[in-house]
Scaffold this motif. Sequence first.
Motif, PDB file in Angstrom:
ATOM      1  N   ALA A  46     -23.068   1.582 -46.785  1.00  0.00           N
ATOM      2  CA  ALA A  46     -23.110   0.386 -47.630  1.00  0.00           C
ATOM      3  C   ALA A  46     -23.406   0.772 -49.077  1.00  0.00           C
ATOM      4  O   ALA A  46     -22.769   0.245 -50.011  1.00  0.00           O
ATOM      5  CB  ALA A  46     -24.171  -0.593 -47.115  1.00  0.00           C
ATOM      6  N   TRP A 152     -22.735  -7.884 -50.913  1.00  0.00           N
ATOM      7  CA  TRP A 152     -23.744  -6.881 -51.275  1.00  0.00           C
ATOM      8  C   TRP A 152     -25.107  -7.524 -51.492  1.00  0.00           C
ATOM      9  O   TRP A 152     -26.126  -6.953 -51.114  1.00  0.00           O
ATOM     10  CB  TRP A 152     -23.328  -6.087 -52.503  1.00  0.00           C
ATOM     11  CG  TRP A 152     -24.391  -5.098 -52.835  1.00  0.00           C
ATOM     12  CD1 TRP A 152     -25.252  -5.123 -53.885  1.00  0.00           C
ATOM     13  CD2 TRP A 152     -24.778  -3.962 -52.057  1.00  0.00           C
ATOM     14  NE1 TRP A 152     -26.125  -4.083 -53.811  1.00  0.00           N
ATOM     15  CE2 TRP A 152     -25.859  -3.348 -52.691  1.00  0.00           C
ATOM     16  CE3 TRP A 152     -24.308  -3.408 -50.880  1.00  0.00           C
ATOM     17  CZ2 TRP A 152     -26.477  -2.210 -52.200  1.00  0.00           C
ATOM     18  CZ3 TRP A 152     -24.926  -2.273 -50.397  1.00  0.00           C
ATOM     19  CH2 TRP A 152     -25.994  -1.690 -51.051  1.00  0.00           C
ATOM     20  N   ILE A 155     -26.537  -8.009 -48.079  1.00  0.00           N
ATOM     21  CA  ILE A 155     -26.974  -6.717 -47.540  1.00  0.00           C
ATOM     22  C   ILE A 155     -28.295  -6.301 -48.176  1.00  0.00           C
ATOM     23  O   ILE A 155     -29.224  -5.866 -47.485  1.00  0.00           O
ATOM     24  CB  ILE A 155     -25.896  -5.632 -47.767  1.00  0.00           C
ATOM     25  CG1 ILE A 155     -24.667  -5.910 -46.897  1.00  0.00           C
ATOM     26  CG2 ILE A 155     -26.443  -4.238 -47.476  1.00  0.00           C
ATOM     27  CD1 ILE A 155     -23.455  -5.060 -47.253  1.00  0.00           C
ATOM     28  N   ARG A 159     -31.819  -5.849 -46.301  1.00  0.00           N
ATOM     29  CA  ARG A 159     -32.443  -4.528 -46.355  1.00  0.00           C
ATOM     30  C   ARG A 159     -33.901  -4.634 -46.818  1.00  0.00           C
ATOM     31  O   ARG A 159     -34.785  -3.998 -46.252  1.00  0.00           O
ATOM     32  CB  ARG A 159     -31.658  -3.630 -47.301  1.00  0.00           C
ATOM     33  CG  ARG A 159     -32.273  -2.259 -47.451  1.00  0.00           C
ATOM     34  CD  ARG A 159     -31.542  -1.471 -48.489  1.00  0.00           C
ATOM     35  NE  ARG A 159     -30.607  -0.603 -47.816  1.00  0.00           N
ATOM     36  CZ  ARG A 159     -29.698   0.125 -48.423  1.00  0.00           C
ATOM     37  NH1 ARG A 159     -29.568   0.068 -49.722  1.00  0.00           N
ATOM     38  NH2 ARG A 159     -28.916   0.913 -47.755  1.00  0.00           N
TER      39      ARG A 159
END
Length: 187
Positions: A46, A152, A155, A159
């Motif tokens: 990623a 993104w 993500i 995270r």
Amino acid sequence: MDFNVKKLASDAGVFFTRAVQFTEEKLGQAEKTELDPHLENLLSKADSTKNWTEKILRQTEILLQPNPSARIEEFIYDKLDKKLPSRTTNAELLGQYMLDAAKEFGVETPYGSTLITVGEYQKKLGEAEREFLHTSAVTFLSPLRNFLEGDWRTISKERRLLENRRLDLDICKARLKKAKQAEAKAA
């Protein structure tokens, strides 16, 4: 405006304990729960995807619009969700100059008739260039931007959430270990 002091103190305490755990892990004084290797691999992919997508997007924008001030103008129009005014391409402008010159020299002269022919084709090239720029922006750059601004961000948020939960788990493990050691000393 409702100011909750207890919640603020609780959040500050959580932040502080996470910071202590993170620091101790970096200094090698605390154990760190390792993530699944498959997940680590996905996270590195990623990151790589994000970095390369940013580079490709930036370089494509530079290729399509070499003028930095025009790129900034396009960026501002895009952020304001306004339609960018149509620009005449250099090829269209050259074609128009050739057609204007042909009128001045006269269409019956060899130079004038040549300028008309070349000018018309130059304008067609310019229109094709403008269409290419528009199509590239819509079909190529937009999906890249959508990834960076949508996927993104999701993500990154997930995270951070995972890292916070991992730190909380490690904090609980460290407390349990200390409690067991204290219990063993007491016994």
